[in-house]
Scaffold this motif. Structure first.
Motif, PDB file in Angstrom:
ATOM      1  N   GLY A   1       0.824  -1.197   0.000  1.00 21.79           N
ATOM      2  CA  GLY A   1       0.000   0.000   0.000  1.00 21.79           C
ATOM      3  C   GLY A   1       0.859   1.247   0.000  1.00 21.79           C
ATOM      4  O   GLY A   1       2.012   1.229  -0.446  1.00 21.79           O
ATOM      5  N   LEU A   2       0.314   2.316   0.522  1.00 24.58           N
ATOM      6  CA  LEU A   2       0.986   3.608   0.508  1.00 24.58           C
ATOM      7  C   LEU A   2       2.363   3.541   1.163  1.00 24.58           C
ATOM      8  O   LEU A   2       3.339   4.050   0.622  1.00 24.58           O
ATOM      9  CB  LEU A   2       0.112   4.657   1.209  1.00 24.58           C
ATOM     10  CG  LEU A   2       0.665   6.078   1.241  1.00 24.58           C
ATOM     11  CD1 LEU A   2       0.800   6.648  -0.166  1.00 24.58           C
ATOM     12  CD2 LEU A   2      -0.233   6.971   2.090  1.00 24.58           C
ATOM     13  N   ALA A   3       2.455   2.920   2.330  1.00 28.57           N
ATOM     14  CA  ALA A   3       3.736   2.866   3.051  1.00 28.57           C
ATOM     15  C   ALA A   3       4.801   2.135   2.246  1.00 28.57           C
ATOM     16  O   ALA A   3       5.942   2.614   2.161  1.00 28.57           O
ATOM     17  CB  ALA A   3       3.545   2.198   4.414  1.00 28.57           C
ATOM     18  N   THR A   4       4.454   1.007   1.633  1.00 24.56           N
ATOM     19  CA  THR A   4       5.449   0.272   0.848  1.00 24.56           C
ATOM     20  C   THR A   4       5.801   1.040  -0.419  1.00 24.56           C
ATOM     21  O   THR A   4       6.959   1.099  -0.816  1.00 24.56           O
ATOM     22  CB  THR A   4       4.955  -1.150   0.493  1.00 24.56           C
ATOM     23  OG1 THR A   4       3.626  -1.072  -0.013  1.00 24.56           O
ATOM     24  CG2 THR A   4       4.979  -2.052   1.702  1.00 24.56           C
TER      25      THR A   4
ATOM     26  N   ALA B   1      -3.198   1.665   3.172  1.00 26.06           N
ATOM     27  CA  ALA B   1      -2.021   2.164   3.885  1.00 26.06           C
ATOM     28  C   ALA B   1      -0.822   1.240   3.744  1.00 26.06           C
ATOM     29  O   ALA B   1       0.320   1.684   3.732  1.00 26.06           O
ATOM     30  CB  ALA B   1      -2.346   2.358   5.365  1.00 26.06           C
ATOM     31  N   GLY B   2      -1.069  -0.050   3.650  1.00 26.39           N
ATOM     32  CA  GLY B   2       0.029  -1.002   3.654  1.00 26.39           C
ATOM     33  C   GLY B   2       0.470  -1.277   5.085  1.00 26.39           C
ATOM     34  O   GLY B   2      -0.095  -0.745   6.041  1.00 26.39           O
ATOM     35  N   PRO B   3       1.508  -2.104   5.252  1.00 26.43           N
ATOM     36  CA  PRO B   3       1.959  -2.450   6.599  1.00 26.43           C
ATOM     37  C   PRO B   3       2.532  -1.242   7.341  1.00 26.43           C
ATOM     38  O   PRO B   3       3.072  -0.325   6.724  1.00 26.43           O
ATOM     39  CB  PRO B   3       3.038  -3.514   6.367  1.00 26.43           C
ATOM     40  CG  PRO B   3       3.284  -3.569   4.908  1.00 26.43           C
ATOM     41  CD  PRO B   3       2.241  -2.784   4.201  1.00 26.43           C
ATOM     42  N   HIS B   4       2.422  -1.266   8.655  1.00 24.74           N
ATOM     43  CA  HIS B   4       2.888  -0.182   9.518  1.00 24.74           C
ATOM     44  C   HIS B   4       4.392   0.041   9.312  1.00 24.74           C
ATOM     45  O   HIS B   4       5.189  -0.851   9.570  1.00 24.74           O
ATOM     46  CB  HIS B   4       2.592  -0.548  10.973  1.00 24.74           C
ATOM     47  CG  HIS B   4       2.921   0.524  11.958  1.00 24.74           C
ATOM     48  ND1 HIS B   4       4.126   1.189  11.986  1.00 24.74           N
ATOM     49  CD2 HIS B   4       2.216   1.048  12.977  1.00 24.74           C
ATOM     50  CE1 HIS B   4       4.145   2.067  12.963  1.00 24.74           C
ATOM     51  NE2 HIS B   4       2.982   2.001  13.583  1.00 24.74           N
ATOM     52  N   PRO B   5       4.787   1.241   8.843  1.00 23.92           N
ATOM     53  CA  PRO B   5       6.209   1.514   8.624  1.00 23.92           C
ATOM     54  C   PRO B   5       6.900   1.965   9.915  1.00 23.92           C
ATOM     55  O   PRO B   5       6.239   2.373  10.872  1.00 23.92           O
ATOM     56  CB  PRO B   5       6.189   2.657   7.608  1.00 23.92           C
ATOM     57  CG  PRO B   5       4.923   3.390   7.935  1.00 23.92           C
ATOM     58  CD  PRO B   5       3.936   2.333   8.384  1.00 23.92           C
TER      59      PRO B   5
END
Length: 174
Positions: free
Chosen positions: A71-74, A105-109
Protein backbone atom coordinates in the motif's frame (compact mmCIF):
# COMPACT_ATOMS: atom_id res chain seq x y z
CA UNK A 1 -25.35 12.41 2.11
CA UNK A 2 -25.25 15.97 3.44
CA UNK A 3 -21.50 16.04 4.09
CA UNK A 4 -20.82 14.72 0.58
CA UNK A 5 -22.98 17.47 -0.91
CA UNK A 6 -21.14 20.09 1.15
CA UNK A 7 -17.76 18.73 0.03
CA UNK A 8 -18.88 18.66 -3.59
CA UNK A 9 -20.21 22.23 -3.41
CA UNK A 10 -17.07 23.54 -1.72
CA UNK A 11 -14.91 21.71 -4.28
CA UNK A 12 -16.75 23.31 -7.18
CA UNK A 13 -16.80 26.81 -5.70
CA UNK A 14 -13.11 26.79 -4.70
CA UNK A 15 -11.57 24.50 -7.36
CA UNK A 16 -10.68 22.21 -4.44
CA UNK A 17 -9.99 18.50 -4.87
CA UNK A 18 -8.03 17.18 -1.91
CA UNK A 19 -9.68 16.96 1.50
CA UNK A 20 -8.28 15.56 4.71
CA UNK A 21 -10.72 13.88 7.09
CA UNK A 22 -9.55 14.12 10.70
CA UNK A 23 -10.92 13.67 14.18
CA UNK A 24 -9.79 14.91 17.53
CA UNK A 25 -9.40 11.46 19.02
CA UNK A 26 -9.78 7.78 18.24
CA UNK A 27 -13.10 5.97 17.87
CA UNK A 28 -15.07 8.93 16.52
CA UNK A 29 -15.96 7.12 13.28
CA UNK A 30 -13.62 9.08 11.01
CA UNK A 31 -12.78 6.21 8.67
CA UNK A 32 -16.42 5.15 8.41
CA UNK A 33 -17.46 8.71 7.56
CA UNK A 34 -14.61 9.01 5.04
CA UNK A 35 -15.75 5.81 3.31
CA UNK A 36 -19.39 6.86 3.28
CA UNK A 37 -18.59 10.29 1.83
CA UNK A 38 -16.48 8.62 -0.86
CA UNK A 39 -19.24 6.17 -1.74
CA UNK A 40 -21.87 8.93 -1.89
CA UNK A 41 -19.69 11.13 -4.11
CA UNK A 42 -18.85 8.24 -6.45
CA UNK A 43 -22.50 7.27 -6.74
CA UNK A 44 -23.30 10.86 -7.72
CA UNK A 45 -20.86 10.57 -10.61
CA UNK A 46 -17.58 11.90 -9.20
CA UNK A 47 -14.25 10.14 -9.65
CA UNK A 48 -13.14 9.60 -6.04
CA UNK A 49 -9.92 8.35 -4.50
CA UNK A 50 -9.69 7.48 -0.81
CA UNK A 51 -6.17 7.49 0.64
CA UNK A 52 -5.50 5.73 3.93
CA UNK A 53 -2.78 7.89 5.49
CA UNK A 54 -3.35 6.43 8.93
CA UNK A 55 -0.13 4.47 8.63
CA UNK A 56 -0.32 3.41 12.28
CA UNK A 57 -3.84 1.96 12.44
CA UNK A 58 -5.16 1.52 8.93
CA UNK A 59 -8.76 0.38 8.44
CA UNK A 60 -10.00 1.56 5.03
CA UNK A 61 -8.89 -1.71 3.41
CA UNK A 62 -11.29 -3.60 5.70
CA UNK A 63 -14.31 -1.54 4.60
CA UNK A 64 -13.68 -2.47 0.97
CA UNK A 65 -12.26 -6.01 1.49
CA UNK A 66 -8.89 -5.04 -0.01
CA UNK A 67 -5.51 -6.65 0.60
CA UNK A 68 -3.23 -4.46 2.74
CA UNK A 69 0.08 -6.31 2.39
CA UNK A 70 1.17 -3.59 -0.04
CA UNK A 71 0.00 0.00 0.00
CA UNK A 72 0.99 3.61 0.51
CA UNK A 73 3.74 2.87 3.05
CA UNK A 74 5.45 0.27 0.85
CA UNK A 75 5.04 2.43 -2.27
CA UNK A 76 6.50 5.51 -0.56
CA UNK A 77 9.32 3.41 0.86
CA UNK A 78 10.40 2.14 -2.54
CA UNK A 79 13.73 3.53 -3.61
CA UNK A 80 12.80 5.06 -6.91
CA UNK A 81 14.24 7.82 -9.02
CA UNK A 82 12.69 10.95 -7.48
CA UNK A 83 12.31 12.48 -10.95
CA UNK A 84 10.71 9.45 -12.58
CA UNK A 85 7.02 9.66 -13.49
CA UNK A 86 4.83 8.25 -10.73
CA UNK A 87 3.17 5.00 -11.73
CA UNK A 88 0.06 4.65 -9.58
CA UNK A 89 -1.56 1.68 -11.33
CA UNK A 90 -0.69 -0.87 -8.64
CA UNK A 91 -1.37 1.60 -5.86
CA UNK A 92 -4.93 2.57 -6.83
CA UNK A 93 -7.33 -0.26 -6.05
CA UNK A 94 -10.78 -0.44 -7.61
CA UNK A 95 -13.79 -1.10 -5.39
CA UNK A 96 -17.25 -2.49 -6.03
CA UNK A 97 -18.47 1.12 -6.23
CA UNK A 98 -18.04 2.50 -9.74
CA UNK A 99 -15.84 5.60 -9.71
CA UNK A 100 -14.33 4.88 -6.29
CA UNK A 101 -10.72 3.77 -5.86
CA UNK A 102 -8.72 3.29 -2.66
CA UNK A 103 -5.06 3.54 -1.75
CA UNK A 104 -4.58 1.26 1.23
CA UNK A 105 -2.02 2.16 3.89
CA UNK A 106 0.03 -1.00 3.65
CA UNK A 107 1.96 -2.45 6.60
CA UNK A 108 2.89 -0.18 9.52
CA UNK A 109 6.21 1.51 8.62
CA UNK A 110 8.98 2.38 11.09
CA UNK A 111 8.82 6.08 10.23
CA UNK A 112 5.34 7.12 9.06
CA UNK A 113 6.06 10.84 9.47
CA UNK A 114 9.17 10.59 7.29
CA UNK A 115 7.18 8.93 4.51
CA UNK A 116 4.41 11.53 4.63
CA UNK A 117 6.96 14.38 4.62
CA UNK A 118 8.65 13.04 1.49
CA UNK A 119 8.72 14.73 -1.89
CA UNK A 120 7.43 11.46 -3.33
CA UNK A 121 4.23 11.81 -1.26
CA UNK A 122 3.72 15.44 -2.33
CA UNK A 123 4.19 14.38 -5.95
CA UNK A 124 1.65 11.60 -5.41
CA UNK A 125 -0.93 14.12 -4.19
CA UNK A 126 -0.36 16.19 -7.33
CA UNK A 127 -0.82 13.09 -9.50
CA UNK A 128 -4.02 12.13 -7.65
CA UNK A 129 -5.33 15.68 -8.13
CA UNK A 130 -5.14 15.02 -11.89
CA UNK A 131 -6.75 11.57 -11.66
CA UNK A 132 -9.82 12.34 -9.53
CA UNK A 133 -12.55 14.86 -8.95
CA UNK A 134 -12.26 14.40 -5.17
CA UNK A 135 -9.48 12.89 -3.06
CA UNK A 136 -10.30 12.11 0.58
CA UNK A 137 -7.34 11.48 2.90
CA UNK A 138 -8.00 9.54 6.09
CA UNK A 139 -5.48 10.54 8.79
CA UNK A 140 -4.84 9.52 12.41
CA UNK A 141 -6.65 11.41 15.16
CA UNK A 142 -5.11 14.79 15.95
CA UNK A 143 -4.29 13.92 19.55
CA UNK A 144 -2.41 10.75 18.57
CA UNK A 145 -0.07 11.83 15.77
CA UNK A 146 1.38 14.93 14.13
CA UNK A 147 0.38 13.66 10.68
CA UNK A 148 -2.68 15.91 10.47
CA UNK A 149 -0.65 19.05 11.08
CA UNK A 150 2.02 17.83 8.68
CA UNK A 151 -0.44 17.21 5.83
CA UNK A 152 -2.66 20.27 6.34
CA UNK A 153 -0.64 22.58 4.04
CA UNK A 154 -0.99 20.12 1.14
CA UNK A 155 -4.78 19.79 1.11
CA UNK A 156 -7.53 22.11 -0.08
CA UNK A 157 -9.85 21.52 2.86
CA UNK A 158 -10.11 19.73 6.19
CA UNK A 159 -13.16 17.96 7.58
CA UNK A 160 -12.77 17.75 11.35
CA UNK A 161 -15.15 15.28 12.93
CA UNK A 162 -16.06 15.64 16.57
CA UNK A 163 -18.29 13.64 18.86
CA UNK A 164 -21.19 15.74 20.17
CA UNK A 165 -21.34 16.04 23.95
CA UNK A 166 -18.04 14.13 24.29
CA UNK A 167 -15.28 16.12 22.59
CA UNK A 168 -14.22 19.19 24.51
CA UNK A 169 -13.10 22.48 23.00
CA UNK A 170 -9.45 21.97 23.95
CA UNK A 171 -9.30 18.82 21.84
CA UNK A 172 -10.14 20.70 18.65
CA UNK A 173 -8.37 24.02 19.24
CA UNK A 174 -4.92 24.62 17.80
Amino acid sequence: NTIGTLVETYAQEHQAKIFMVASSRAEEGKSTVTSNIGIALARSGSRVILVDCDLRKAVLHRFFSLDNTQGLATWLGESADPNAPLATEGLLRPTEVEGLRVITAGPHPQNPVGLLKSDRFRRLLQTLREQADIVLIDVPPVNIAVDTMLLAPFVDGILLLICANETNKDEVTY
